[in-house]
Design an enzyme around this catalytic site. Structure first.
Site, mmCIF file in Angstrom:
data_model
loop_
_atom_site.group_PDB
_atom_site.id
_atom_site.type_symbol
_atom_site.label_atom_id
_atom_site.label_comp_id
_atom_site.label_asym_id
_atom_site.label_seq_id
_atom_site.Cartn_x
_atom_site.Cartn_y
_atom_site.Cartn_z
ATOM 1 N N LYS A 13 4.872 1.050 9.137
ATOM 2 C CA LYS A 13 4.996 2.305 8.390
ATOM 3 C C LYS A 13 4.457 3.474 9.209
ATOM 4 O O LYS A 13 5.010 4.567 9.176
ATOM 5 C CB LYS A 13 4.222 2.193 7.078
ATOM 6 N N ARG A 66 5.723 -12.849 9.341
ATOM 7 C CA ARG A 66 6.358 -11.589 8.977
ATOM 8 C C ARG A 66 7.718 -11.473 9.656
ATOM 9 O O ARG A 66 7.980 -12.153 10.648
ATOM 10 C CB ARG A 66 5.476 -10.408 9.344
ATOM 11 N N GLU A 75 0.861 -1.168 0.000
ATOM 12 C CA GLU A 75 0.000 0.000 0.000
ATOM 13 C C GLU A 75 0.906 1.228 0.000
ATOM 14 O O GLU A 75 1.791 1.344 0.850
ATOM 15 C CB GLU A 75 -0.896 0.007 1.238
#
Ligand code: ATP
Ligand code: MG
Length: 605
Positions: free
Chosen positions: A315, A305, A39
């Protein structure tokens, strides 16, 4: 010596690659097709590097294609700056390795609906990237994919679900919707007729209702044990300009709806994501299975992850560091962003090696930062040009060396690389050595320079410290030494053993450079442990700036090369350098120290 090589470590094996290998053996798909779907709401970080290396790695190893797709369904958080940085970071990381496997679309080609066997199919964007040749021959501008490219089709898919009685327009407020879903209660709008739903959805699109006024929801199971199946939202009203589609849309698809459909439209075979999406998988499958799609459906696979010690990886939080100016920007060399890591001097090869070394599993855990640091040192050791540089100089005068004499001594560029050759370094009567390499009152086992002691100057003579000169305030200003003038390579006493060897530069010839010494950004391995504010454990010593004295050959330093300042660490030119020959102003970043000083600290501790 080129910085990027095509060398990759042997292809790892893991449970996802095992699945892909099985599908290849079964000829299940005409071609393996993966994607990396960030994204564009921030810069990519090292966690994304793991995902990029996995997705492009699989395409690379199995002769497939990997699409870079901007997952751009949330215009209020996204920005073109992020789109551009993502493209640059991905290209850097896969360049010279897997870039011919990068799926790209033709710029400005508008996808159109088609039919296959009488059923609606949707345009599959032409994929480039199967060979370098194809790319070269392509006259059109090649672009990554965007979920927003498919907004028309995704809208049509929503209409198709409504027509099948599998989606409805809901008028509950966001708070009510949450409450109803939490309690497994049916929305009072769930049984609207298809005609009413179609009418309302068309009017949502036309902008008749305020933001948040209505949503489109899937009609699945109101009290499913899996919350994602409790009539999840598919579309919301949001008046916001989109970086790709401008003001064309006032409704935007939700992530879960857009993602599986984007995968389908692009012909993705293996949709690989992190474990937190495992609970979304039934919804991913439900949407695709309920649309009667003609082509093979993509499947989602999940892996753990990356979490890395001494690092934060979201982020949103990295953005706080940038916005609150706790770092100089997204590409601050202390940041775990790909752009920060690159600026710090880590090579794409080292990052890929790291991503391959850590492996792919289903279990979340924290990877020790020393694993990354090992990959950095290992790679830099192989490729770095050795140079002499003194970070914190003290002056040394060799009293028995003739004034005005200069010798050019041979020094090897890289003992790890026989092709790297040799260079000359000037030696003269006045030198600089490192402050740390001299102790007036040495601790036991101190093998560097001390009053009356001897040490070898790398590539040059053995010197002996005869006198320590201080100013009126008692500060050391200069060391007076004598050299054994027969002790240089080839001389009568060259083989004479002294315990220590230190680095040095000739004072008259040295060049000044700003050197930025970076260290870990946090003092704690788990910055957010027990709910602690990560900003409370920022390392106050994560950056120290010194004016160093460097051997003159570094005047020609190149940003694309890597340097080892002998006995100190690995360095690279920073973009803040001014490289014009007239007025060079060199700025070096320390990528990493030669040895792991943190491990030593931990042992002491
Ligand atoms: P963040 O939470 O850091 O903002 P994100 O998951 O929201 O990350 P996306 O842009 O959605 O970021 O991620 C793109 C892809 O990268 C996704 O497939 C996601 O699963 C993967 N990814 C994100 N973070 C990590 C990580 N730490 N390790 C491995 N893969 C990751
Ligand atoms: Mg995300």
């Amino acid at each position: 010596m080129s910085l990027e090589t095509k060398e990759t470590p042997p292809a790892p094996s893991d449970f996802i690659r095992d699945i892909v290998a099985k599908h290849v053996a079964e000829n299940k798909y005409p071609r393996i097709h993966t994607r990396f779907p960030p994204e564009p709401n921030g810069y990519l970080h090292i966690g994304h590097a793991k995902s990029i290396c996995l997705n492009f790695g699989i395409a690379h190893e199995f002769g497939g294609i990997c699409n870079l797709r901007m997952d751009d369904t949330n215009p209020t958080k996204e920005d073109i700056e992020y789109v551009e940085s993502i493209q640059a970071d991905v290209n850097w990381l896969i360049g010279g390795w897997a870039e011919v496997r990068l799926g790209l679309k033709q710029h400005s080609k508008v996808p159109e609906a088609k039919t296959v066997d009488g059923k609606p199919d949707f345009f599959m964007p032409p994929v480039f990237g199967t060979s370098e040749e194809e790319r070269k021959n392509s006259a059109v501008k090649l672009e990554p994919f965007y979920a927003s490219d498919y907004f028309d089709q995704i809208y049509e898919f929503a209409v198709a679900l409504i027509n099948k009685g599998k989606a409805f327009v809901c008028d509950l407020t966001p708070e009510q919707t949450d409450e109803y879903r939490r309690n497994g209660k049916a929305s009072p709008f769930r049984d609207r007729t298809v005609a009413e739903n179609l009418d309302l959805f068309t009017r949502m699109k036309a902008g008749e209702f305020p933001d948040g006024g209505r949503v489109l929801r899937a009609k699945i199971i109101v009290d499913s044990p899996n919350i994602w199946l409790r009539d999840p939202l598919l579309y919301r009203i949001k008046r916001a300009d989109h970086h790709q589609t401008g003001s064309q849309w006032c409704i935007y698809p939700m992530y879960d709806f857009a993602h599986c459909l984007s995968d389908y439209i692009e012909g993705i075979t293996h949709s690989i994501c992190t474990l937190e999406f495992e609970v979304h998988r039934p919804l991913y499958d439900w949407i695709l299975e309920n649309l009667d799609l003609p082509r093979a459906l993509p499947h989602q696979y999940e892996f753990a992850r990356l979490s890395l010690g001494y690092t934060i990886m979201s982020k949103r939080k990295l953005m706080q560091l940038v916005e609150e100016k706790l770092v100089t920007g997204w590409d601050d060399p202390r940041m775990p962003t790909i752009s920060g890591i690159r600026r710090r001097g880590v090579t794409a090869q080292a990052l890929r090696n790291f991503a391959y070394n850590i492996g792919i599993t289903k279990y979340n855990g924290i990877t020790d930062v020393s694993v990354l640091e090992h990959a950095m040192r290992d790679d830099l050791n192989k490729r770095s040009l050795r140079r002499l540089g003194v970070l914190r100089p003290i002056k040394v005068v060799i009293t028995n060396y003739p004034e005005g004499q200069v010798e050019e001594l041979d020094a090897v560029n890289n003992p790890e690389d026989e092709h790297a050759g040799k260079r000359k370094i000037p030696f003269s009567r006045e030198l600089y050595i490192e402050q740390d390499d001299f102790k007036e009152v040495p601790p036991p086992k101190f093998f560097r320079l001390k009053p009356g002691g001897e040490v070898r100057l790398k590539y040059a003579y053995i010197i002996k410290c005869e006198e320590v000169i201080k100013d009126a305030a008692g500060n050391l200003t200069e060391l007076r030494c004598t050299a054994d003038l027969d002790s240089k390579s080839g001389g009568a006493t060259a083989a004479r053993k002294v315990k220590g060897t230190i680095h040095w530069v000739s004072a008259a010839h040295a060049i000044d450079a700003e050197v930025r010494l970076y260290d870990r950004l946090f003092t704690e391995a788990e910055p957010e442990k027990d709910g602690r504010d990560f900003k409370s454990v920022l390392n106050p010593h994560s950056l120290e700036v010194v004016t160093a004295k460097l051997e003159p050959s570094l005047k020609e330093a190149k940003p694309e090369l890597r340097y080892q300042f002998e006995r100190i660490g690995y360095f690279t030119l920073d973009k803040d350098s001014q490289l014009s020959t007239l007025n060079s102003q060199l700025v070096f970043n320390r990528t990493i120290t030669l040895k792991d000083t943190w491990a030593k600290e931990a042992q002491k501790g």
